[in-house]
Each structure stands twice: as structure tokens, then as C-alpha cells.
Design an enzyme around this catalytic site. Structure first.
Site, mmCIF file in Angstrom:
data_model
loop_
_atom_site.group_PDB
_atom_site.id
_atom_site.type_symbol
_atom_site.label_atom_id
_atom_site.label_comp_id
_atom_site.label_asym_id
_atom_site.label_seq_id
_atom_site.Cartn_x
_atom_site.Cartn_y
_atom_site.Cartn_z
ATOM 1 N N PHE A 1 0.848 -1.184 0.000
ATOM 2 C CA PHE A 1 0.000 0.000 0.000
ATOM 3 C C PHE A 1 0.887 1.238 0.000
ATOM 4 O O PHE A 1 1.786 1.349 0.852
ATOM 5 C CB PHE A 1 -0.842 0.063 1.273
ATOM 6 C CG PHE A 1 -1.908 -0.970 1.368
ATOM 7 C CD1 PHE A 1 -3.062 -0.874 0.607
ATOM 8 C CD2 PHE A 1 -1.764 -2.046 2.232
ATOM 9 C CE1 PHE A 1 -4.060 -1.834 0.709
ATOM 10 C CE2 PHE A 1 -2.760 -3.007 2.336
ATOM 11 C CZ PHE A 1 -3.905 -2.908 1.567
ATOM 12 N N ASP B 1 1.642 -6.527 6.957
ATOM 13 C CA ASP B 1 0.342 -5.853 6.892
ATOM 14 C C ASP B 1 -0.675 -6.870 6.381
ATOM 15 O O ASP B 1 -0.521 -7.424 5.276
ATOM 16 C CB ASP B 1 0.441 -4.638 5.962
ATOM 17 C CG ASP B 1 -0.852 -3.829 5.916
ATOM 18 O OD1 ASP B 1 -1.942 -4.404 6.157
ATOM 19 O OD2 ASP B 1 -0.781 -2.626 5.607
ATOM 20 N N TYR C 1 -12.071 -2.744 8.751
ATOM 21 C CA TYR C 1 -13.245 -2.269 7.996
ATOM 22 C C TYR C 1 -13.384 -2.952 6.640
ATOM 23 O O TYR C 1 -14.356 -2.715 5.952
ATOM 24 C CB TYR C 1 -13.246 -0.747 7.852
ATOM 25 C CG TYR C 1 -11.978 -0.131 7.311
ATOM 26 C CD1 TYR C 1 -11.673 -0.204 5.957
ATOM 27 C CD2 TYR C 1 -11.088 0.526 8.141
ATOM 28 C CE1 TYR C 1 -10.516 0.360 5.455
ATOM 29 C CE2 TYR C 1 -9.928 1.103 7.657
ATOM 30 C CZ TYR C 1 -9.649 1.013 6.308
ATOM 31 O OH TYR C 1 -8.494 1.573 5.820
ATOM 32 N N LYS C 2 -12.399 -3.749 6.271
ATOM 33 C CA LYS C 2 -12.479 -4.443 4.977
ATOM 34 C C LYS C 2 -13.177 -5.789 5.186
ATOM 35 O O LYS C 2 -14.375 -5.844 5.448
ATOM 36 C CB LYS C 2 -11.075 -4.595 4.391
ATOM 37 C CG LYS C 2 -10.412 -3.264 4.011
ATOM 38 C CD LYS C 2 -8.968 -3.475 3.570
ATOM 39 C CE LYS C 2 -8.273 -2.171 3.227
ATOM 40 N NZ LYS C 2 -8.509 -1.732 1.843
ATOM 41 N N ARG D 1 -11.260 -4.319 -10.122
ATOM 42 C CA ARG D 1 -10.988 -5.185 -8.975
ATOM 43 C C ARG D 1 -12.296 -5.650 -8.338
ATOM 44 O O ARG D 1 -13.207 -4.852 -8.151
ATOM 45 C CB ARG D 1 -10.158 -4.390 -7.969
ATOM 46 C CG ARG D 1 -9.658 -5.176 -6.796
ATOM 47 C CD ARG D 1 -8.807 -4.287 -5.907
ATOM 48 N NE ARG D 1 -9.626 -3.397 -5.089
ATOM 49 C CZ ARG D 1 -9.220 -2.823 -3.947
ATOM 50 N NH1 ARG D 1 -7.996 -3.046 -3.497
ATOM 51 N NH2 ARG D 1 -10.014 -2.026 -3.274
#
Lengths: 397, 397
Positions: free
Chosen positions: A113, A184, A209-210, A356
Site C-alpha cells: 500500500f 500488513d 473495515y475491509k 478489482r
């Protein structure tokens, strides 16, 4: 066996929406609104300041940490919830660097990221010009793990392609070279089985939150291996990580184990929503989730490749190398994704040309995947994004 | 004129409770539960990932920042909400240090929150052995502001005694010596009028769960003077502080002005609750709040001194030198506070012997103060904490 029909029934999924973006923000657990309302009215409203003890707010970061820990192979008492993922990346890398005080290089890759790279870069600039953030191609990481490297900071699942690093092998190689690891798990936790303990991982971080469905702005988590947590001096030495926060001593003394990775006052309302999401996760086994995820991604790839020859797979073809998402390259990807969203299939677009799609067995099933693939085929075959009136007529509001 | 009867009616205050601990955690605004429910069901539930734009989640940190900014004399566009106060202290001090790169001393006092000292200490340890956190007595701060000092880090209102620093005078003295200032407003925002712009302050931070009533774990805020925000390199260089977060560039470029002090994904559910609290604050003028606060604290001091000669005032007697709280020294303070809480008067205790009471005109009036003082007098006069059966019979559940 995980009962996916039941877990699906526990989420609110809007009418007419096929949600393939749970890797950005998971959907609302039906019980979350009631849980949060009760936290607000019965706890905050009635108990006021005493809620910290009476309602157990103070223990939520470690309680939730353990429930997440089960999904990522963490030992009980080794995970704590709090802050944002960016802050937890900073905390982990800073703490890892202090465990390797003679070295100056943090190694990462350009599949990480950007936000993780920004946080590490900011940290290293603060520490001085001797420090270096070395960013290599993902396939070249192994050869760059040398005795010059202090910390290896990687995201296990690439957020664009879904390509997975081999956590166990890279961690072993890192340790053989005296390198401390920070993983991560933002696209791993709740997406693929993770075995932090079995991999002998040092630090790990992730967001909730994913795939974990904790809601917008849900707090992050951090893992520190039990063999290390007593040695870590937390760079973010906050009062709730103090050995005795309510003694109000002027000097900092780190708390026991993972407690010292706590920083400031934790977000109780967000944690209430997250706890509703974790109730659903408590019913799931990651092995089942993984098996189902592979079925769904294989099905989607097969359907799209059969109907949309202009799209080319951007994710690894071997499901063992892939997280719980599928990405395709397509020159008109941005416009096509807008048309798809207008038709109720929500995925997302990542520059320059990636469409995606996230697959989340807790609430997405084969029927959803078939339907989404059909709508995609319709859009691509008929280039529907070119029709100016299209989006307006069909927009989901 | 602020209508305090109306603002009081907008809070949920439990039956039989006189809440004098709003300086620890403010009470629940009645509209918060509905606001949060709507955010959960209508926004997260229905909009899913599109809520970041459609529901305006992305703009909440600066929108709320401006509403808080009005209460603290900040220029529009100079305050942003996010993270915890500990993190914002770290961010402010780290950024301030970089504006003064040749100096190595952070000056603070032992009236500051220990948590602020912990964060600064952790930061300075990371930066190296040349850096020093110099902690002096509050009354000696001015004489220690020298050209050796890089950053002056102070909390305006002492969390134990309520004693106030002279922000304007100390900031002027700091600037005359080339020192950058960081003011913690945790016990100032919503408690006393603050004029950051008029004081020529550099950085300020604060929390929103005390006087601002944002709820347990509500996010913090940070102020950077407009003349500085374009020059600051944020040590916590997070992706939402990036000039173009969604470009996913590998290199960090700070965003414009205060935006660069954003770090990770903001806590949307907490911010929804905070926005309900700010609706009440939007109806208030700080000058009115201050005038009323002084009336209430003067009344409480008069009543307690008339009835409880064993308690001695720990706060400044001059209201101009005092925040919106009153503290008393009392040897049996801990036990007496427990008895008081059992009788429904909620204050708190701070070691070694301080009984602390917060006064919050938005929902506390003269009648409440009279009643609280009467109950305190009863407890102290009759040493009710010595009666073992007392707490059990009277406990508020």
C-alpha cells in the site's frame, strides 16, 4: 462447517446490489445498529464515565484483539485493537527498528500500500539521513533480504492484483539474516488463513473495515509475537500502554505484553459496531472461508474469461498464490466500472487499468457471482459505458 | 445569548445523577443515537463504499474541525479532526521540532497531562540522545523559555487543579525566543474561551469527549496556524494527508494546508456522534458559557467552604486563573468521592488527595450545584464513607 447461508442472512445487503467491494469496506451487520444503540443509550447515556469499567470499555481493545487473533493464527493476548492502520504501521516499524538498532534499512516493495510506504518514509525521515526505505519489485524481495536490512515491511496480499507473498518463507529468510518482520494483513485478515504463530512472525498489523466488516473508520489492530512484546519499547508511548495509566506518574513505564501497544483512548462506539461484526466471524472457520473463496474466484474467472476476451487476468491464476480478490486489466476499465456500478455490481477501479472484485463468502454466494459475471459480460460486450444516457437511467441511488 | 435551558434539555442525564465529571466524559446528546443509527442504516448500510463521497464522510474531519475551531478562536480551515489526543500530541510536537531543526529541547511542566509527557518522551527517545524533555514546575515555565528550547508544549488548563496558563503571554515570550508552541486544549475547548488566532498560537491539540461531549473514544483535533501549515512536514505522513490520496503514488506529497495533518481513515461512526454534540455547541457562545461557568464554580466554592472546613481549595481562587473545574484537597478524598458517587454526585478523584468537580453550563445549572454541594456537606459532616453499609444501600445502579 461454517454455515454461509446463515452468515449471509446476518448482513444488510441493499436491494439490487451485488457487492464485490468488501475488500474496501465490508457491509453492515444487521445487529450493529442495535448494538451501537445499546452502547450509546444503556452504557454511555446511563453509566457515563463509569462505563469504562462497568460496561467493560477498557477491556474491549484486547477482547476484540483476541477474537481477531483467532482468524490470523495469533496467540491469545498478542493482538490489540486501536488507532488507524497507518498509525499501527508506524508503531510497528518504529518498534521493530528499535529491536535492530545497528541497522538502517527498511525493505519493502512497490506492491505494498502506498500508505504504508508513506508512513515508513515519514518515520525514517524523522530518524535521520542514515535511514533508508528501500522499495523493490515484489518478486525481488527475497534477494534483497540481507544483513543490511533492519526491518522487512510487507503487505501479504497485494491490494491491486491479489498476489500473495509467502509469509512463512520470507519470514524465515528474514530471521536467517537477522531482519525483523512487519506484515500488513489488511487484505489477509478474514480473507485468507494466516498463521502468524506458525510463521514465527514478529509484528503484524491490519484493519477491520475491509473483510472484517467493522464499519467505516473501524479501528486497526496490531500483533506482537509474545517472545518480543516484553522487549519492545513502543515508540508511541501512550498513557493506556502505561503499566499503571491511572497512577498519572510523570514517567512512562510500558505495560505488560501487548498492552503496551495501546496508545490513547480507544473508539468505543466504533468498537461496539466491530463487536457485532465479530459475532458473525465467531461462527466462521477460516479454512471454510478460504475453500469457498477459491470456489467463488475460480467461478468468476471462468465466466469472465469465457465471455469477455478483452479483459486479461491481473491476478495470479493459481488460487494458492491469490488472496480473496480477482482483478482484470482492461483499457476502458474506469468507464466500464462506472457502468457496472450503475447496474448495481459494485467493484472498484485501481489505476492505471485494473478492475478489482472482492469475494467474501460470509455474504457472497455462487448465485451472486454468476449474476455479476453476466452483467459484466453485457456491459463489456455492448460497450454500454459509451452510451451517454445509460448511467442516468440505470443509476442505483 | 445562549439559551442554557434549551441546551440542557438536549442531553440525556440519568435520573438521580448530578454529573460533575463532564471534564472526563461528557454526557449523551439526545440526538446522538438517531444520528448514529441513520449513519449506520442509511449511509453505511445503503451506500456501502460510496458513502465516502455520497454521504460526505471524507469531508467530516475538516467540517467538524471548523465547528470546533469557532470555539477556540481558530481560523476557518485550520483545524482537522482525527486519531486520539496522544497521536495528535505526537504529531504536533514532531512537526514543531522540524520547524526548529537546530534545537533539541522540548519544554513542558509537571502540571501537564502525564500522557502528553509520555508521548513527547517516546518521540524524543526515538530521535536520539541529544534530545531532551525538560519538565519544570508550572510557575517556572516562563523563566525556562530560552533560545535553547525548540518547542514549548503545555496544557492550558491543569487537569487536576484547573489552574490556567496565560496562553497569550507565554506564546509571545516563546516567539521572542524563537520557540514553537504546542498547546493542549483538552480542558479548554468548550470550557473557556480560547483565541488561538489572537494569541498567534502555532500548534494546538485537544480531545472531543470531555467538554465537547463527543462520546467515549471520540476523535481528537489538531490546529496548525495558517501561516505554518504549508511549511509543516507531517511526521505522521498518512495517505489521507497526501496531496492526491487516490492516485496511489508511491511517494508522499503533503496535501494543502491543514489537510496534511490527516493520517489514516477517520472514524465515521464516532464522527456522527460528535456531529450531534456539535449541533448543541453551534447554539452556544463561549463568552456566555464562560460567564455561566464562573457563576457555577463561584457558587460551588462558596457553598463547600461554608459547610466543609476540612476541604481546602486546590484551584485558583481567582476565576480568571481557573478553568471550568473546581478541585479540593481532602485527606479522605478517595473514600469521600466514592460515597459521593454512591449518592449520585459524580465527580472524580486524582491522586494524592484531590476531589475534582467539572462545571458544564450546557447541562449543569445553579440548582444542580446547590444540590451537589448539599450532598457533599452531608457526606463530609457525617463522614458517611466510614459506614460500611452505606454504599450498598445507596448505590446508584
Amino acid at each position: 462447517m461454517t454455515d454461509f447461508a446463515t452468515t449471509k442472512s446476518m448482513f444488510h445487503l441493499p436491494e439490487g446490489v451485488l457487492y464485490l467491494d468488501g475488500n474496501s469496506l465490508g457491509p453492515l451487520p444487521k445487529s450493529a445498529a442495535k448494538r451501537v444503540e445499546s452502547m450509546l443509550k444503556d452504557e454511555w447515556g446511563q453509566m457515563l464515565i463509569t462505563g469504562w469499567n462497568k460496561a467493560g470499555w477498557m477491556g474491549m481493545p484486547t477482547g476484540l484483539g483476541d477474537r481477531i487473533g483467532r482468524l490470523i493464527g495469533a496467540e491469545p493476548g498478542s493482538v490489540v485493537v486501536g488507532d488507524t492502520l497507518s498509525i499501527k504501521v508506524y508503531q510497528a516499524v518504529a518498534s521493530a527498528l528499535e529491536l535492530n538498532p545497528t541497522r538502517r534499512v527498511v525493505l519493502s516493495d512497490n506492491g505494498n500500500f502506498p500508505s504504508d510506504l508513506y508512513m515508513a518514509d515519514g518515520l525514517l525521515r524523522s530518524l535521520g539521513p542514515d535511514y533508508e526505505l528501500r522499495v523493490v519489485d515484489p518478486q525481488d524481495v527475497a534477494e534483497h533480504i540481507t544483513e543490511e536490512v533492519a526491518v522487512l515491511m510487507l503487505t501479504e496480499v497485494d491490494y491491486r492484483s491479489g498476489r500473495m507473498h509467502d509469509m512463512k518463507a520470507l519470514t524465515e529468510l528474514a530471521h536467517a539474516n537477522g531482519v525483523v518482520t512487519v506484515w500488513d494483513l489488511a487484505h489477509s485478515a478474514g480473507a485468507v488463513p494466516v498463521d502468524l504463530s506458525g510463521c514465527n512472525a514478529d509484528f503484524a498489523v491490519g484493519c477491520t473495515y475491509k473483510y472484517l466488516n467493522g464499519g467505516p473508520g473501524a479501528p486497526a489492530f496490531i500483533y506482537v509475537a509474545p517472545r518480543l512484546s516484553g522487549k519492545v519499547r513502543p515508540a508511541l508511548s501512550g498513557w493506556l500502554g502505561h503499566e499503571a495509566p491511572f497512577a498519572f506518574d510523570l514517567d512512562y513505564r510500558p505495560g505488560a505484553g501487548i498492552e503496551r501497544m495501546r496508545v490513547g483512548t480507544p473508539p468505543v462506539i466504533q468498537m461496539a459496531a466491530l463487536s457485532a461484526a465479530m459475532d458473525i466471524w465467531d461462527m466462521a472457520e477460516m479454512a471454510d472461508v478460504r475453500a469457498k473463496s477459491i470456489e467463488l474466484t475460480e467461478l468468476f474467472i471462468a465466466r469472465v474469461e469465457a465471455t469477455c476476451p478483452d479483459l486479461s487476468l491481473a491476478s495470479p491464476r493459481d488460487p494458492a498464490q491469490r488472496g480473496s480478490q480477482v482483478s482484470f486489466h482492461f483499457d476502458e476499465g474506469y468507464a466500464a466500472m462506472q457502468a457496472l456500478i450503475a447496474r448495481g455490481v459494485i467493484g472498484d477501479f485501481r489505476a492505471p487499468d485494473i478492475m478489482r472484485f472482492g469475494f467474501t463468502p460470509l455474504y457472497i454466494d455462487e448465485g451472486d457471482v454468476e449474476q455479476a459475471a453476466q452483467i459484466l459480460a453485457d456491459i463489456i460486450t455492448n460497450k454500454l459505458w459509451d452510451k451517454p444516457e445509460y448511467k442516468i437511467r440505470q443509476r442505483v441511488t
